[in-house]
Motif scaffolding. Structure first.
Motif, PDB file in Angstrom:
ATOM      1  N   THR A  56     -18.730  -6.109  24.169  1.00 58.43           N
ATOM      2  CA  THR A  56     -19.231  -6.031  22.797  1.00 58.43           C
ATOM      3  C   THR A  56     -18.985  -4.651  22.188  1.00 58.43           C
ATOM      4  O   THR A  56     -19.035  -3.625  22.870  1.00 58.43           O
ATOM      5  CB  THR A  56     -20.732  -6.356  22.737  1.00 58.43           C
ATOM      6  OG1 THR A  56     -21.436  -5.456  23.592  1.00 58.43           O
ATOM      7  CG2 THR A  56     -20.991  -7.790  23.166  1.00 58.43           C
ATOM      8  N   SER A  83     -18.587  -6.335  15.959  1.00 54.55           N
ATOM      9  CA  SER A  83     -19.278  -6.446  14.683  1.00 54.55           C
ATOM     10  C   SER A  83     -18.882  -5.251  13.828  1.00 54.55           C
ATOM     11  O   SER A  83     -19.045  -4.109  14.237  1.00 54.55           O
ATOM     12  CB  SER A  83     -20.792  -6.443  14.896  1.00 54.55           C
ATOM     13  OG  SER A  83     -21.460  -6.305  13.658  1.00 54.55           O
ATOM     14  N   PRO A 149     -26.139  -5.521  23.433  1.00 55.56           N
ATOM     15  CA  PRO A 149     -26.368  -6.808  22.772  1.00 55.56           C
ATOM     16  C   PRO A 149     -26.195  -6.643  21.264  1.00 55.56           C
ATOM     17  O   PRO A 149     -26.608  -5.638  20.681  1.00 55.56           O
ATOM     18  CB  PRO A 149     -27.821  -7.144  23.132  1.00 55.56           C
ATOM     19  CG  PRO A 149     -28.110  -6.315  24.343  1.00 55.56           C
ATOM     20  CD  PRO A 149     -27.310  -5.059  24.189  1.00 55.56           C
ATOM     21  N   LEU A 150     -25.549  -7.614  20.631  1.00 52.43           N
ATOM     22  CA  LEU A 150     -25.387  -7.536  19.182  1.00 52.43           C
ATOM     23  C   LEU A 150     -25.396  -8.933  18.577  1.00 52.43           C
ATOM     24  O   LEU A 150     -25.287  -9.936  19.277  1.00 52.43           O
ATOM     25  CB  LEU A 150     -24.124  -6.772  18.800  1.00 52.43           C
ATOM     26  CG  LEU A 150     -22.764  -7.186  19.365  1.00 52.43           C
ATOM     27  CD1 LEU A 150     -22.213  -8.450  18.723  1.00 52.43           C
ATOM     28  CD2 LEU A 150     -21.749  -6.068  19.168  1.00 52.43           C
ATOM     29  N   ARG A 151     -25.548  -8.978  17.261  1.00 49.70           N
ATOM     30  CA  ARG A 151     -25.441 -10.220  16.506  1.00 49.70           C
ATOM     31  C   ARG A 151     -24.011 -10.345  16.028  1.00 49.70           C
ATOM     32  O   ARG A 151     -23.455  -9.432  15.411  1.00 49.70           O
ATOM     33  CB  ARG A 151     -26.386 -10.216  15.308  1.00 49.70           C
ATOM     34  CG  ARG A 151     -27.847 -10.133  15.660  1.00 49.70           C
ATOM     35  CD  ARG A 151     -28.387 -11.392  16.294  1.00 49.70           C
ATOM     36  NE  ARG A 151     -28.367 -12.539  15.411  1.00 49.70           N
ATOM     37  CZ  ARG A 151     -28.806 -13.755  15.769  1.00 49.70           C
ATOM     38  NH1 ARG A 151     -29.278 -13.966  16.991  1.00 49.70           N
ATOM     39  NH2 ARG A 151     -28.771 -14.754  14.911  1.00 49.70           N
ATOM     40  N   LYS A 156     -26.508 -14.197  18.953  1.00 47.31           N
ATOM     41  CA  LYS A 156     -26.698 -13.055  19.839  1.00 47.31           C
ATOM     42  C   LYS A 156     -25.673 -13.106  20.965  1.00 47.31           C
ATOM     43  O   LYS A 156     -25.484 -14.139  21.611  1.00 47.31           O
ATOM     44  CB  LYS A 156     -28.112 -13.058  20.426  1.00 47.31           C
ATOM     45  CG  LYS A 156     -28.384 -11.857  21.328  1.00 47.31           C
ATOM     46  CD  LYS A 156     -29.811 -11.876  21.870  1.00 47.31           C
ATOM     47  CE  LYS A 156     -30.066 -10.676  22.785  1.00 47.31           C
ATOM     48  NZ  LYS A 156     -31.447 -10.695  23.330  1.00 47.31           N
ATOM     49  N   ARG A 158     -24.447 -10.937  24.457  1.00 48.57           N
ATOM     50  CA  ARG A 158     -24.681  -9.876  25.428  1.00 48.57           C
ATOM     51  C   ARG A 158     -23.373  -9.569  26.149  1.00 48.57           C
ATOM     52  O   ARG A 158     -22.519 -10.455  26.301  1.00 48.57           O
ATOM     53  CB  ARG A 158     -25.730 -10.300  26.456  1.00 48.57           C
ATOM     54  CG  ARG A 158     -27.092 -10.646  25.892  1.00 48.57           C
ATOM     55  CD  ARG A 158     -27.977 -11.224  26.985  1.00 48.57           C
ATOM     56  NE  ARG A 158     -27.396 -12.438  27.552  1.00 48.57           N
ATOM     57  CZ  ARG A 158     -27.759 -12.986  28.705  1.00 48.57           C
ATOM     58  NH1 ARG A 158     -28.712 -12.426  29.435  1.00 48.57           N
ATOM     59  NH2 ARG A 158     -27.181 -14.086  29.137  1.00 48.57           N
ATOM     60  N   ASP A 174     -24.038 -18.567  27.291  1.00 50.10           N
ATOM     61  CA  ASP A 174     -24.914 -17.707  28.094  1.00 50.10           C
ATOM     62  C   ASP A 174     -24.313 -17.537  29.484  1.00 50.10           C
ATOM     63  O   ASP A 174     -24.057 -18.505  30.198  1.00 50.10           O
ATOM     64  CB  ASP A 174     -26.293 -18.361  28.184  1.00 50.10           C
ATOM     65  CG  ASP A 174     -27.343 -17.475  28.829  1.00 50.10           C
ATOM     66  OD1 ASP A 174     -26.987 -16.682  29.728  1.00 50.10           O
ATOM     67  OD2 ASP A 174     -28.521 -17.594  28.449  1.00 50.10           O
TER      68      ASP A 174
END
Length: 223
Positions: A56, A83, A149-151, A156, A158, A174
């Motif tokens: 991420t 992001s 972790p981010l949107r 969400k 990870r 997941d």
């Protein structure tokens, strides 16, 4: 936040190989209808596909320094999930980063933001999914964040969660539930194959799926 490279263990490699054979809609259903990324984030070129663990990246709007750092620490098979604050006026990724990523064996990029050099990326067959295209330039001054972790597209993510993308979109799986999701996907595929065989034999979806019936007149119109 820079972390050491990680390699894929043989068990995960086997799971990824099987996951890559499923379409994203099936995996989304198998995961309990969770993990669907905003459909506005689309493949940049026809045929692009993603499947791998997420590395991420959070980029400040209009700056792509974090992506340059991400490429240097990524392990072969990683998918960069970035992001960019949905910033669409600057291309945060282009041909130069694509060449660097391919040299390291990175499996692809999914970015909630814009990219450029789309034709060159397509010619190099590097899988990229983005919210848009923009020829604007980025600065390289703000560090951003890596492996947090981010949107991403409303979901969400990870580090290490599994990213699967195809022509229909992206699903985030997941990392702790992969085997259960895969088993559900196998069962769903088997049911659908049986259903399609029955449809080809002349049965209807109304009958096979026990769908509510309309009470129509002889000409097909509802009375």
């Amino acid at each position: 936040m820079l972390h050491a490279q990680r390699g894929l263990n043989p068990q995960l490699e086997t799971l990824l190989e099987e996951l890559a054979a499923f379409d994203t809609a099936t995996l989304y259903e198998a995961a309990g209808q969770t993990g669907m990324v905003d459909p506005a984030i689309r493949p940049v070129w026809k045929g692009a596909r993603l499947c791998g663990p997420a590395l991420t990246v959070r980029c400040p709007a209009g700056d792509n320094l974090a992506l340059h750092h991400a490429v240097t620490i990524a392990a072969p098979g990683d998918v960069l999930v970035a992001s960019a604050d949905s910033h669409l006026l600057a291309g945060a990724w282009g041909e130069v980063l694509t060449v660097a990523a391919q040299a390291r064996g990175i499996a692809g990029l999914a970015i909630d933001g814009a990219i450029r050099d789309s034709e060159a990326i397509a010619q190099r067959a590097f899988p990229v999914f983005s919210r848009g295209l923009a020829i604007g330039a980025c600065t390289k001054e703000k560090y951003g964040e890596l492996n947090i972790p981010l949107r991403f597209g409303g979901v969400k993510v990870r580090p290490g969660d599994i990213v699967v993308g195809d022509a229909d979109g992206i699903v985030i799986l997941d990392r702790d539930c992969l085997e259960a999701t895969l088993e559900c996907a196998r069962q769903r595929r088997a049911r659908e194959q049986k259903l399609m065989a029955q449809l080809q034999s002349g049965k209807s979806t109304l009958e096979l799926l026990d769908l509510p019936r309309l009470h129509c007149s002889s000409d097909g119109r509802k009375p």
